[in-house]
Design an enzyme around this catalytic site. Structure first.
Site, PDB file in Angstrom:
ATOM      1  CG  HIS A  24      -9.035  12.896 -12.396  1.00 36.46           C
ATOM      2  ND1 HIS A  24      -9.240  12.095 -13.358  1.00 36.46           N
ATOM      3  CD2 HIS A  24     -10.436  13.725 -12.834  1.00 36.46           C
ATOM      4  CE1 HIS A  24     -10.514  12.313 -14.423  1.00 36.46           C
ATOM      5  NE2 HIS A  24     -11.156  12.739 -13.899  1.00 36.46           N
ATOM      6  CB  CYS A  25      -7.396  18.298 -14.384  1.00 44.06           C
ATOM      7  SG  CYS A  25      -7.880  19.840 -15.360  1.00 44.06           S
ATOM      8  N   PRO A  26     -10.824  17.997 -13.681  1.00 44.20           N
ATOM      9  CG  PRO A  26     -12.135  19.382 -12.363  1.00 44.20           C
ATOM     10  CD  PRO A  26     -10.768  18.189 -11.934  1.00 44.20           C
TER      11      PRO A  26
END
Length: 346
Positions: free
Chosen positions: A168-170
């Site tokens: 999950h890439c912020p």
């Protein structure tokens, strides 16, 4: 118990629901801050490069035109890839992987782990899965109440299971997974080229500034150019390492999660369990059409559920690999030399 009852008496009706809704929207807004930061930096870099450097600093018209054309091509491809990564349609796990109410009741009422394992094995016997947990049982998500397809994982931030989850890439406020992994790779690549281009074209003016011979009447504009050079350099270093690491993962057909923990098969853990060779692994992500490799349109092979396996020595594994090829689709295998259709064309 007493404190809970006391809080219920003091709190007005609907207080908990309102707080929960408010927290949810605040959390959603907070998750967009990294994206807004990136957009703000790119917007400022546009002003610093186009206005301050190309228009106010560079005197040669030919040089201005060349710089502006190349810059806008990189900016468009970078922004397009970033947009597709953020707003890609992340499709849910198919319904056939979700436990029906009857099976869920059996699972919850089972008294032993062996009984639970048997229930999951019976439910998943017709599902195209080959990976297992460390204990050898079927991979099951008790939050989504489903059997996990191969390479799928539960994202605690998105609160759902995601197909071929990488991480999950912020910075994109989204999961990097099967549906947007090509877009993410192009985003990293074009962002790196964008930074390298700004850095290389601003370097002569940074040297002139360092020597005290910038030759510019306005004092504010030159600081924008110098700062643009440093920002591009900083991002180029971080993007270069990240892009190189993901190129390594693509070449070995691994996700970030699989790089930390090798997928478990019936025969044990195998970090190369999905690798079909570097070139075939590349085509699994980018497709068969070279003219579409650098364009952020979806061309990845498959459906995110079934993946081809390298040929094994064991007869059972060879048969399983053949069956998975059949499930891949009634079309030419994506790794054949002849041209075959991509997932978009199914």
């Amino acid at each position: 118990m007493a404190s809970s009852m006391q809080n219920n008496r003091v709190s007005p009706p609907g207080y908990c629901v309102c707080c929960r809704t408010c927290n949810m929207w605040c959390w959603r807004a907070f998750k967009w801050l990294p994206v807004l930061l990136i957009v703000s930096i790119v917007t400022w870099s546009y002003y610093a490069y186009v206005i301050q450097l190309c228009i106010f600093t560079i005197e040669s018209t030919v040089q201005q035109c060349i710089y502006l054309v190349l810059y806008h091509i990189l900016l468009i491809m970078f922004a397009w890839s970033y947009w597709r990564t953020i707003f890609a349609d992340i499709k849910p796990i198919p319904e056939k992987y979700k436990l029906p109410e009857a099976e869920l009741e059996k699972l919850l009422s089972a008294e032993t782990e062996d009984a639970q394992r048997t229930i999951l094995e019976n439910f998943a016997k017709d599902l195209p899965i080959v990976t297992r947990t460390m204990s050898g049982s079927v991979r099951y998500c008790n939050r989504c109440v489903l059997v996990k397809p191969d390479r799928a994982h539960h994202c605690s931030i998105c609160s759902r299971c995601v197909l071929k989850m990488d991480h999950h890439c912020p910075w994109v406020n989204n999961c990097v997974c099967f549906h947007n992994y090509k877009f993410f790779m192009l985003f990293l690549g074009y962002a790196l080229l964008y930074c390298l281009f700004i850095m290389s074209t601003c370097l002569p003016y940074f040297i002139r500034f360092w020597k005290g011979d910038f030759g510019m009447s306005g004092s504010a504009g030159r600081y924008h150019i110098v700062f643009a050079f440093f920002v591009a350099l900083m991002f180029a270093i971080s993007l270069g390492s990240l892009f190189g690491y993901h190129c390594y993962l693509v070449a070995h057909n691994r996700t970030t999660l699989e790089a930390f923990r090798a997928p478990m098969f019936r025969g044990g853990a195998d970090k190369n369990g999905f690798s079909m060779g570097a070139y075939n692994n590349f085509k699994e992500v980018f497709g068969n059409s070279p003219n579409k490799w650098v364009v952020p349109v979806f061309t990845s092979f498959g459906d995110g559920i079934v993946y081809p396996l390298p040929q094994q020595d064991e007869d059972t594994e060879s048969l399983l690999s053949s069956e998975r090829w059949d499930r891949w689709g009634e079309r030419a295998r994506p790794f054949d030399e002849r041209e075959s259709s991509s997932f978009d064309e199914l």
